[in-house]
Motif scaffolding. Structure first.
Motif, PDB file in Angstrom:
ATOM      1  N   ARG A 190      -2.508  -4.463  -3.638  1.00  0.00           N
ATOM      2  CA  ARG A 190      -3.860  -4.398  -4.056  1.00  0.00           C
ATOM      3  C   ARG A 190      -3.885  -5.992  -4.981  1.00  0.00           C
ATOM      4  N   ARG A 251       5.853  -7.338  -3.707  1.00  0.00           N
ATOM      5  CA  ARG A 251       6.870  -6.321  -3.296  1.00  0.00           C
ATOM      6  C   ARG A 251       6.361  -5.265  -2.010  1.00  0.00           C
ATOM      7  N   GLN A 253       5.352  -2.101  -0.701  1.00  0.00           N
ATOM      8  CA  GLN A 253       4.732  -0.818  -1.735  1.00  0.00           C
ATOM      9  C   GLN A 253       5.204   0.532  -1.170  1.00  0.00           C
TER      10      GLN A 253
END
Ligand code: ASP
Length: 330
Positions: A190, A251, A253
């Motif tokens: 996000r 990263r 997720q």
């Protein structure tokens, strides 16, 4: 800026902080970066800059004395939740922490609207992290007090994007003219969704580096493309590294994957090492919203271009600025 249907509050004529202009964010929700103009951003960053100076000079001060923040986290968080707490306390306010919703009435089946309506009886502002896209907007429809989106699933993380852009500006001086490369999990991350949207207000070039299954969602490519921002997608960092001014690593997720076998296929695909940085510009910055789980080797940490720890600190000043602004004190 959107009003999100909140009652219109007339700003105080005697603002105790800043340049005494009217308080444009007073009583407003912070839900998506889409609500900001470049003028808004300049204002927020001006306040954040003042916060940085005040923290350096006096540490803690009483701008929000008597105000209460409810920190409502339905997903794990280290930096966002603790920096909002620190921000409120450095401004003299206090915090109701609900980090473990399993110990709250949520575990009894209470709905988000009811939880939010409860907390606003006790608090002046609510920071919300929730696993569902649009949860903050839903909460804001029910709440009279400001809601700040601290991450809504794979949707947005607007306060992170603000601190990311603030980091770029503080470190490199300006955003216009920069080439920003986002790498990793662009599908579920996000932070990159918000950051790409926010950067599209500037004259930037965006590169997206990811495996096929983690590409930037088409709706974000379309939105950014509509602002005439050049965008390049590739699987190979080498294609774009040498021209990059900001390398923003994310990263993978894990928690968002339906099939963990897919996660196993892409984990560890990109790792930034000193050898990577040897191919990069002398004047560039390496960013990461953190936590990192192997995407940036610890050997890189001492490189002056590694900005991710400074980036976290900038988050404190941005969150102080936002709290002061929505509570009408900046
Ligand atoms: N802390 C960031 C977030 O909440 C990034 C991450 O979790 O990878 O979105």
């Amino acid at each position: 800026m959107e009003t999100n249907g909140k009652p219109d509050r007339t700003p105080s004529p005697h603002l105790p902080f800043g340049d005494q202009r009217s308080a444009p964010f007073y009583g407003k929700d912070i839900l998506s970066v889409r609500q900001f103009s470049r003028e808004d951003l300049a204002y927020i960053f001006g306040v954040a800059h003042e916060m940085r100076e005040m923290v350096a000079r006096v540490g803690t001060f009483d701008l929000l004395k008597g105000k209460i923040l409810a920190n409502l986290f339905y997903e794990p968080s280290t930096r966002t939740s603790s920096s909002f707490t620190a921000a409120m306390e450095r401004l003299g306010g206090s915090v109701i922490p609900i980090n473990e919703v399993k110990y709250s009435s949520v575990s009894k089946g209470e709905s988000l609207p009811d939880t939010v309506r409860t907390l606003e009886c006790y608090a002046d502002v609510i920071v919300l992290r929730h696993p569902e896209v649009g949860a903050s907007a839903e909460a804001a429809n029910y709440a009279r007090k400001p809601i700040i989106n601290a991450g809504d699933g794979v949707g947005e993380h607007p306060t992170q994007a603000l601190l990311d852009l603030f980091t770029i500006l503080e470190e490199l001086g300006e955003a216009d003219g920069l080439t920003v490369t986002m790498l990793g999990d662009l599908k579920y991350g996000r932070t990159v969704h918000s950051l790409a949207r926010l950067l599209s207000l500037y004259d930037v070039k965006l590169n997206y580096v990811s495996p096929e299954i983690l590409r930037m969602p088409p709706e974000i490519l379309a939105e950014v493309g509509a602002q005439d921002i050049p965008q390049t997608e590739t699987r190979r960092l080498e294609d774009v590294l040498a021209a990059t001014d900001v390398l923003y690593v994310t990263r993978v997720q894990k928690e968002r994957f339906e099939d963990l076998a897919d996660y196993e296929k892409v984990r560890g695909l990109y790792v930034i090492t000193p050898e990577t940085l040897a191919q990069a510009k002398e004047r560039m910055i390496l960013m990461h919203p953190l936590p990192r789980v192997g995407e940036i080797s610890m050997e890189v940490d001492d490189d002056p271009r590694a900005a991710y720890f400074r980036q976290m600190e900038y988050g404190l000043y941005i969150r102080m600025a936002l709290l002061a602004m929505v509570l009408g004190k900046a």
